[in-house]
Design a protein around this motif. Structure first.
Motif, PDB file in Angstrom:
ATOM      1  N   VAL A   1      -5.723  14.868   6.787  1.00 20.40           N
ATOM      2  CA  VAL A   1      -4.345  15.038   7.260  1.00 20.40           C
ATOM      3  C   VAL A   1      -3.412  14.387   6.252  1.00 20.40           C
ATOM      4  CG1 VAL A   1      -2.734  14.498   9.138  1.00 20.40           C
ATOM      5  CG2 VAL A   1      -5.132  14.982   9.659  1.00 20.40           C
TER       6      VAL A   1
ATOM      7  N   LYS B   1      -1.212  19.188  10.057  1.00 19.59           N
ATOM      8  CA  LYS B   1      -2.514  18.661  10.443  1.00 19.59           C
ATOM      9  C   LYS B   1      -3.584  18.778   9.362  1.00 19.59           C
ATOM     10  CE  LYS B   1      -1.873  19.368  15.392  1.00 19.59           C
ATOM     11  NZ  LYS B   1      -0.529  19.765  15.465  1.00 19.59           N
ATOM     12  N   SER B   2      -3.263  19.492   8.266  1.00 23.87           N
ATOM     13  CA  SER B   2      -4.261  19.688   7.221  1.00 23.87           C
ATOM     14  C   SER B   2      -3.568  20.064   5.920  1.00 23.87           C
ATOM     15  CB  SER B   2      -5.219  20.777   7.681  1.00 23.87           C
ATOM     16  OG  SER B   2      -5.583  21.652   6.688  1.00 23.87           O
TER      17      SER B   2
ATOM     18  N   GLN C   1     -10.093  18.374   2.780  1.00 30.09           N
ATOM     19  CA  GLN C   1     -10.109  17.977   4.184  1.00 30.09           C
ATOM     20  C   GLN C   1      -9.125  16.816   4.364  1.00 30.09           C
ATOM     21  OE1 GLN C   1     -12.136  19.597   6.497  1.00 30.09           O
ATOM     22  NE2 GLN C   1     -12.490  20.947   4.756  1.00 30.09           N
TER      23      GLN C   1
END
Length: 196
Positions: A134, A153-154, A132
């Motif tokens: 960024v 974003k990930s 999990q």
């Protein structure tokens, strides 16, 4: 009522001491608050440094996966990709056992040898972290990521794919394109802890 002044007009000694202890108390409060802010800032900097180190390790491991996928495809007569990560460790397609990858590495963020797999036709076409968060690093990413541009974003967007024959772009992507649409095996590939 008792006055805080002596007969000669000078303040009584206990009143001056009370004012001085009030200033000392405020000074101590400001020092403690400043130290608290310094510790908080140091913790944030340490956390970001640790995250950058884990990201660098993830990139090295991801490039190894990409190279192993490329090597596996080149080694077979049909140029197919593996069905499992274990086939990268033990390629038994020929008369001699070939190891394209020494072992299935642990994800530096999760600490587990479990990875997300992007599949095409039941075969692994890409490997990504299930972590999990960024990524801090957004630019100067390895070519094995298929030329990601823009804001990531990930960590799941960091999909490591085998390189094309020329070695310039990842299979299934064009330069400047994001991740290719493929089947995602969200559960990843579980491997016993002894694989480390």
């Amino acid at each position: 009522m008792h006055s805080c002044r002596r007969a000669d007009g000078m303040p009584a000694p206990h009143a001056a001491g009370a004012r001085q202890s009030g200033y000392t108390y405020l000074l101590v409060l400001f020092i403690v608050a400043g130290l608290g802010l310094l510790v908080a800032q140091t913790g944030l900097v340490w956390h970001q440094a640790a995250q950058r180190d884990r990201e660098a390790e993830l990139l090295v491991i991801g490039v190894e996966f990409s190279r192993a996928l490329s090597s596996y495809a080149k080694a077979g007569a049909d140029h197919s990709l593996p069905e499992s990560l274990q086939q990268l460790v033990e390629d038994k397609r020929g008369p001699v056992l070939v190891r394209h990858l020494r072992r299935i590495y642990r994800d530096p963020f999760t600490g587990q040898p479990v990875w997300g797999l992007e599949k095409a036709g039941g075969r692994i076409s890409g490997v990504y972290s299930l972590a999990q968060g960024v990524p801090i690093r957004q630019h100067d990413l390895p070519k094995e990521l298929g030329g990601l541009t823009g804001e990531v974003k990930s960590y799941a967007e960091w999909v490591f794919r085998p390189l094309e024959a020329g070695g310039d772009t990842a299979v299934g992507t064009a330069p400047g394109a994001g991740p290719a649409a493929g089947d995602r095996a969200g559960g990843g590939a579980a491997v016993p802890a002894s694989a480390d």
